[in-house]
Design an enzyme around this catalytic site. Structure first.
Site, short mmCIF file in Angstrom:
data_model
loop_
_atom_site.label_atom_id
_atom_site.label_comp_id
_atom_site.label_asym_id
_atom_site.label_seq_id
_atom_site.Cartn_x
_atom_site.Cartn_y
_atom_site.Cartn_z
N ASN A 1 -6.43 -7.81 -5.47
CA ASN A 1 -5.84 -8.21 -4.18
C ASN A 1 -6.91 -8.36 -3.09
O ASN A 1 -6.57 -8.49 -1.91
CB ASN A 1 -4.78 -7.19 -3.75
N HIS B 1 -9.27 -6.04 -2.38
CA HIS B 1 -9.73 -4.80 -1.74
C HIS B 1 -11.16 -4.45 -2.15
O HIS B 1 -11.64 -4.85 -3.21
CB HIS B 1 -8.75 -3.64 -1.96
N GLU C 1 -7.37 -1.65 1.57
CA GLU C 1 -6.32 -2.55 1.11
C GLU C 1 -6.03 -3.65 2.14
O GLU C 1 -6.28 -3.45 3.35
CB GLU C 1 -5.04 -1.75 0.88
C1 GLP Z 1 -10.17 0.55 -7.80
C2 GLP Z 1 -11.35 1.04 -6.96
C3 GLP Z 1 -12.20 -0.10 -6.48
C4 GLP Z 1 -12.53 -1.02 -7.64
C5 GLP Z 1 -11.25 -1.61 -8.17
C6 GLP Z 1 -11.45 -2.61 -9.29
O1 GLP Z 1 -9.05 0.23 -7.07
N1 GLP Z 1 -10.93 1.82 -5.84
O2 GLP Z 1 -13.39 0.43 -5.89
O3 GLP Z 1 -13.41 -2.01 -7.23
O4 GLP Z 1 -10.48 -0.54 -8.64
O5 GLP Z 1 -11.40 -1.97 -10.52
P1 GLP Z 1 -11.69 -2.67 -11.90
O6 GLP Z 1 -13.15 -2.82 -11.98
O7 GLP Z 1 -11.17 -1.70 -12.90
O8 GLP Z 1 -10.95 -3.96 -11.91
#
Ligand code: GLP
Length: 241
Positions: A136, A138, A143
């Protein structure tokens, strides 16, 4: 913004690790903000391999993780602290004094956020922020919202973010906290360099928006366009748009 596109997620992560290693060899006291998630797992594997050959590589570095779940004890296997202990801190022998982490179980969470900001400032600020990217848009746990927080703060997780994080909680959504602590966008933009990694088609839209030229709090990563030294590390799936 510099964009690097690799044939696979593995290559992107390993190239990012190699860039960090180059930086650490020149500046052993590097202060790094570090992410969790699935995307950086091969980056940590590559760092572990290099550190095994160069035991001094991380001996003087400082790290600050981007975020942590509220109400999850550090010792819980689902905590981001446990993730980092498994993936980097213990295998490379990093000591507690090198590691900055938010305590999601602190009695006073707001005071804990303030303490973290002071600790980062006391370390001389962030030299490098390594970031992942939420589907999304973030960054950390900042968020999409009409208003973003500049500094480390308590944040409410979106349903899609809780769902994406359920894998750390045995795929039991009921166990995933509704709140987390996260560095703010100002904390992140204060880093001297930013390296963001995004891989897989699920990140394509967010990557496209973060490069759109428009800055909006509804895509927190789009604020990175205001920073003078950002590099994106992408695989082809995340970059095709
Ligand atoms: C979580 C973390 C983020 C991270 C995101 C993406 O929400 N708080 O810092 O960048 O996940 O995660 P993934 O790499 O598993 O897609």
């Amino acid at each position: 913004m510099t964009v690097k596109i690799f044939a696979s997620a593995l290559e992107a992560a390993e190239a990012l690790a190699a860039a960090l290693v180059d930086e650490l060899r020149v500046r052993p006291h590097l202060v790094m903000a570090l992410p969790t998630g699935s995307t950086p797992l091969p980056m940590y594997a590559a760092l572990r391999r290099t550190a095994a050959d160069e035991p001094q590589l991380l001996a003087q570095a400082r790290t600050f993780n981007l975020d942590e779940f509220a109400g999850v004890p550090a010792g819980d296997p689902a905590s981001y602290r446990s993730y980092m202990e498994r993936e980097l801190f213990q295998p490379t022998g990093m000591s507690a004094r090198q590691v900055g982490f938010l305590d999601g179980c602190a009695d006073d969470l707001e005071a804990e956020c303030d303490r973290y900001e002071r600790q980062i400032a006391g370390a001389g600020g962030l030299d490098v922020a390594v970031l992942g990217l939420g589907g999304n848009g973030h960054i950390g746990f900042n968020e999409p919202a009409s208003v973003l927080q500049a500094r480390t703060h308590i944040t409410t997780l979106e349903p899609t973010t809780r769902l994406a994080n359920a894998r750390w909680f045995g795929h039991d959504l009921n166990r995933v906290p509704h709140r987390a602590l996260s560095m703010g966008v100002g904390t992140l933009l204060g880093a001297r360099r930013i390296m963001l990694m995004a891989t897989g088609a699920g990140k394509r839209r967010a990557v496209s928006e973060l490069r759109s030229g428009r800055v909006t709090t509804q895509v927190p990563a789009s604020l990175l366009q205001c920073h003078p030294a950002v590099t994106l590390w992408l695989d082809r799936d995340a970059a095709t748009y």
